[in-house]
Design an enzyme around this catalytic site. Structure first.
Site, mmCIF file in Angstrom:
data_model
loop_
_atom_site.group_PDB
_atom_site.id
_atom_site.type_symbol
_atom_site.label_atom_id
_atom_site.label_comp_id
_atom_site.label_asym_id
_atom_site.label_seq_id
_atom_site.Cartn_x
_atom_site.Cartn_y
_atom_site.Cartn_z
ATOM 1 N N LEU A 12 0.818 -1.220 0.000
ATOM 2 C CA LEU A 12 0.000 0.000 0.000
ATOM 3 C C LEU A 12 0.850 1.268 0.000
ATOM 4 C CD1 LEU A 12 -2.738 -1.248 2.505
ATOM 5 C CD2 LEU A 12 -2.872 -1.165 -0.001
ATOM 6 N N GLY A 16 -0.207 1.133 -4.795
ATOM 7 C CA GLY A 16 -1.172 0.176 -4.255
ATOM 8 C C GLY A 16 -2.321 0.870 -3.557
ATOM 9 N N ALA A 78 9.173 -4.080 -7.295
ATOM 10 C CA ALA A 78 9.409 -5.209 -8.204
ATOM 11 C C ALA A 78 10.722 -5.909 -7.878
ATOM 12 C CB ALA A 78 9.423 -4.702 -9.644
ATOM 13 N N ASN A 104 6.225 -3.308 -11.736
ATOM 14 C CA ASN A 104 6.969 -3.266 -12.999
ATOM 15 C C ASN A 104 7.956 -4.430 -13.066
ATOM 16 O OD1 ASN A 104 5.963 -1.167 -14.505
ATOM 17 N ND2 ASN A 104 7.228 0.369 -13.496
ATOM 18 N N SER A 130 -0.005 1.600 -16.261
ATOM 19 C CA SER A 130 0.655 2.866 -16.580
ATOM 20 C C SER A 130 -0.229 4.048 -16.229
ATOM 21 C CB SER A 130 0.993 2.939 -18.069
ATOM 22 O OG SER A 130 1.567 4.205 -18.335
ATOM 23 N N LYS A 185 4.127 -3.569 -21.307
ATOM 24 C CA LYS A 185 4.346 -2.412 -20.425
ATOM 25 C C LYS A 185 5.804 -1.943 -20.531
ATOM 26 C CE LYS A 185 3.884 0.725 -17.215
ATOM 27 N NZ LYS A 185 4.811 0.836 -16.206
ATOM 28 N N HIS A 188 6.136 -0.100 -23.731
ATOM 29 C CA HIS A 188 5.458 1.196 -23.549
ATOM 30 C C HIS A 188 6.430 2.181 -22.901
ATOM 31 C CE1 HIS A 188 3.595 3.997 -20.703
ATOM 32 N NE2 HIS A 188 2.585 4.103 -21.538
ATOM 33 N N ASN A 189 7.105 1.736 -21.856
ATOM 34 C CA ASN A 189 8.034 2.636 -21.167
ATOM 35 C C ASN A 189 9.233 2.986 -22.057
ATOM 36 O OD1 ASN A 189 6.260 2.146 -19.099
ATOM 37 N ND2 ASN A 189 7.837 1.908 -17.539
ATOM 38 N N GLU A 192 8.096 5.573 -24.295
ATOM 39 C CA GLU A 192 7.998 6.803 -23.477
ATOM 40 C C GLU A 192 9.373 7.486 -23.379
ATOM 41 O OE1 GLU A 192 6.032 6.082 -19.617
ATOM 42 O OE2 GLU A 192 7.723 7.135 -18.716
HETATM 43 P P1 NBP Z 1 7.490 0.860 -4.073
HETATM 44 O O1 NBP Z 1 8.026 0.304 -5.331
HETATM 45 O O2 NBP Z 1 8.191 1.964 -3.404
HETATM 46 O O3 NBP Z 1 7.338 -0.359 -3.011
HETATM 47 C C1 NBP Z 1 6.897 -0.131 -1.703
HETATM 48 C C2 NBP Z 1 5.972 -1.233 -1.256
HETATM 49 O O4 NBP Z 1 6.642 -2.511 -1.321
HETATM 50 C C3 NBP Z 1 5.557 -1.046 0.195
HETATM 51 O O5 NBP Z 1 4.210 -1.473 0.334
HETATM 52 C C4 NBP Z 1 6.509 -1.967 0.929
HETATM 53 O O6 NBP Z 1 6.048 -2.370 2.178
HETATM 54 C C5 NBP Z 1 6.538 -3.115 -0.027
HETATM 55 N N1 NBP Z 1 7.636 -4.075 0.196
HETATM 56 C C6 NBP Z 1 8.949 -3.946 0.007
HETATM 57 BR BR1 NBP Z 1 9.796 -2.419 -0.506
HETATM 58 N N2 NBP Z 1 9.651 -5.043 0.309
HETATM 59 C C7 NBP Z 1 8.738 -5.928 0.720
HETATM 60 C C8 NBP Z 1 8.814 -7.267 1.146
HETATM 61 N N3 NBP Z 1 9.976 -7.914 1.190
HETATM 62 N N4 NBP Z 1 7.676 -7.891 1.509
HETATM 63 C C9 NBP Z 1 6.491 -7.252 1.456
HETATM 64 N N5 NBP Z 1 6.344 -5.972 1.033
HETATM 65 C C10 NBP Z 1 7.451 -5.331 0.655
HETATM 66 O O7 NBP Z 1 5.945 1.270 -4.264
HETATM 67 P P2 NBP Z 1 5.202 2.032 -5.462
HETATM 68 O O8 NBP Z 1 5.963 3.210 -5.957
HETATM 69 O O9 NBP Z 1 3.814 2.200 -4.979
HETATM 70 O O10 NBP Z 1 5.218 0.973 -6.650
HETATM 71 C C11 NBP Z 1 4.639 -0.317 -6.510
HETATM 72 C C12 NBP Z 1 4.893 -1.106 -7.782
HETATM 73 O O11 NBP Z 1 4.231 -0.438 -8.862
HETATM 74 C C13 NBP Z 1 6.368 -1.193 -8.171
HETATM 75 O O12 NBP Z 1 6.632 -2.450 -8.724
HETATM 76 C C14 NBP Z 1 6.518 -0.137 -9.221
HETATM 77 O O13 NBP Z 1 7.569 -0.412 -10.127
HETATM 78 C C15 NBP Z 1 5.163 -0.212 -9.905
HETATM 79 N N6 NBP Z 1 4.753 0.996 -10.616
HETATM 80 C C16 NBP Z 1 4.986 2.220 -10.098
HETATM 81 C C17 NBP Z 1 4.585 3.353 -10.786
HETATM 82 C C18 NBP Z 1 4.807 4.717 -10.209
HETATM 83 O O14 NBP Z 1 4.517 5.693 -10.922
HETATM 84 N N7 NBP Z 1 5.298 4.836 -8.978
HETATM 85 C C19 NBP Z 1 3.897 3.216 -12.000
HETATM 86 C C20 NBP Z 1 3.633 1.948 -12.477
HETATM 87 C C21 NBP Z 1 4.066 0.840 -11.779
HETATM 88 P P3 NBP Z 1 6.395 -1.482 3.473
HETATM 89 O O15 NBP Z 1 5.347 -0.408 3.521
HETATM 90 O O16 NBP Z 1 6.252 -2.454 4.584
HETATM 91 O O17 NBP Z 1 7.783 -0.961 3.330
#
Ligand code: NBP
Length: 479
Positions: A12, A16, A78, A104, A130, A185, A188-189, A192
């Protein structure tokens, strides 16, 4: 006993949390889970009024809160975190349950995870999402892979939370089996990256050659955004360029360090393209351009390198030049997308995904970062000829490039003579000319390879594989 949540989200952080809110706003009951429990409660405290959430503190409670077949979305960092979360949840799931990985992920990881979970009867749906944090909340473009069966249960929900294109169509489609969604995806990136680099080069030319200020260039981009370049990236470019730094009163772009990051998906797009033998020079140049920008040490050590000094154009010439840059940008953009779609076609062929390229273009029309009016044209081109070998083989695009190419060449030549780096303009033009060329110097390359390594060659006039005895009397032998 089956729970009542139609969907669950674990992970979250920014993505998320917004995705969970999006599901809730659309009427679904959403189970929530996060490694750090405080995040789960924060979400409910802040946004509980937006819909029905079930906050859980353990994996077991999370799974128990979901109706069957269970649908749970993983939105964690990821890589290893995704594997850790799957290892935690998979033993608690049953045949027919669906895990959606919205991170990702690298598509090869997705292929592995899908294979492993399939043995357990669990559907694993690697899903490209995305649109960044705003898209996750308001409606992203969604690219799910995985089985057809999983899409039957998941599709209607994804269609509801996805962005909608101008004609109202949801920006989601079942891309294909296993890693197809994450592959698309990734590409796509990559596109981009290329699009942003091309826009950056246009900006640099308008600044250094035409002599316009960032605010004036913002106005030019706003005008372009009313025409065929209409797109989210052009729109936000105008916003960024017109922004003034509050603390200095200078244009924002002049106070930001000019070093860009290149990570993950852009780099993967180029690496995979090399493996597939697909020329994606625009994307590669975009990744390299960011890499060059980040080498402060190299750039500093090169301050003594000489070149042409900028000579600004007069007002009339500048306006005409801006029109030419628009033509160059449009032609280069067509080539960049041509290359990206070639990579998707090659991936689809290699992994037997049967991806509908026109459909891919259509679900990028809303929600995602490269959303653009122009994507309708790509969809039409593939609808007219589903096995179109290249977007440049489409008559409409070929005609547009033909009309733009005079200015495209002038702009690229101007950049070269004025010493303004435009690697993506140059690479896309070179790609176009390579496709047009009657003969390429590859014949000479083959001769060199045969000379030093007896690598053999084929002839234009008869079948067979040949080698010339270069060290001897230079007779040709068939091998
Ligand atoms: P982050 O990529 O910063 O990940 C943070 C989340 O991962 C937190 O909920 C954290 O839990 C959890 N986490 C980690 Br770090 N290690 C963990 C583990 N070993 N076990 C369980 N949970 C774990 O978050 P985000 O920026 O929201 O991105 C989430 C996904 O969406 C990524 O894969 C990202 O590449 C993808 N994405 C992001 C975007 C964007 O614009 N940001 C766009 C499209 C896709 P915690 O709270 O306990 O630390």
């Amino acid at each position: 006993m089956s729970g009542t949540a139609q969907i669950g989200v674990t992970g979250l952080a920014v993505m998320g949390r917004n995705l969970a809110r999006n599901f809730a706003r659309n009427g679904y009951t959403v189970a929530l889970h996060n490694r750090t429990v405080a995040r789960t409660h924060e979400l409910v405290e802040e946004f509980g009024g937006e819909g029905h959430f079930i906050a859980t503190e353990s994996a077991r409670d999370f799974v128990a809160a979901l109706e069957r077949p269970r649908r749970l979305v993983i939105m964690v960092k990821a890589g290893e975190a995704t594997d850790a979360v799957i290892a935690e949840f998979a033993p608690l799931l049953e045949t027919g349950d669906v895990i959606i990985d919205g991170g990702n992920a690298h598509f090869e990881d997705t292929r592995r995870r899908e294979r492993e979970l399939r043995e357990q009867g669990i559907h694993f749906v690697g899903t490209g999402i995305s649109g960044g944090e705003e898209g996750a909340l308001e409606g992203p473009s969604i690219m799910p892979g995985g089985s057809e069966e999983s899409y039957d249960s998941l599709g209607p929900m994804l269609e509801k939370i996805s962005a909608k294109a101008e004609d109202g169509a949801p920006c989601v489609t079942h891309i294909g089996p296993d890693g197809a969604g994450h592959f698309v995806k990734m590409t796509h990136n990559g596109i981009e990256y290329a699009d942003m680099q091309l826009i950056g080069e246009a900006y640099q030319l308008l600044r250094d050659v035409a002599g316009y200020s960032p605010a004036q260039i913002a106005d030019i981009f706003r005008t372009w955004n009313t025409g065929r370049l209409d797109s989210y990236l052009i729109e936000i470019t105008a916003e960024v360029l017109s922004h003034v730094d509050a603390s200095t009163g200078k244009p924002f772009v002049d106070v930001v360090l000019d070093q860009a990051e290149q990570k993950g998906t852009g780099r993967w797009t180029v690496q995979i393209a090399l493996d597939l033998g697909v020329p994606v020079s625009a994307i590669a140049e975009a990744v390299f351009a960011r890499s060059v920008s980040g080498h402060a040490d190299l750039r500093d050590a090169s301050r003594h390198l000489t070149g042409p000094t900028a000579r600004r154009l007069g007002a009339d010439e500048a306006a005409a030049f801006a029109d030419q840059v628009e033509q160059a940008l449009y032609a280069s953009k067509i080539v960049a997308y041509t290359q990206g779609f070639h990579e998707i076609a090659a991936g689809s062929e290699r992994y037997d995904w049967n991806i509908d390229l026109g459909k891919v273009a259509s679900i990028w029309r809303g929600g995602c970062i490269i959303r653009a009016a122009f994507l309708d044209r790509i969809t039409s081109a593939y609808e007219a000829r589903p096995r179109l070998p290249s977007l440049l083989a489409d008559k409409g695009f070929a005609e547009e490039i033909a009309a733009a190419q005079g200015d495209w060449r002038t702009v690229t030549a101007t950049a070269v003579t004025r010493g303004v780096p435009t690697p993506a303009f140059a690479a896309t033009l070179a790609y176009y000319d390579s496709l047009r060329a009657d003969r390429l110097p590859a014949a000479l390359t083959q001769g060199q390879r045969d000379y030093f390594g007896a690598h053999t060659y084929h002839r234009t006039d008869r079948e067979g594989t040949f080698h010339t005895l270069w060290g001897g009397d230079r007779t040709e032998v068939e091998s």
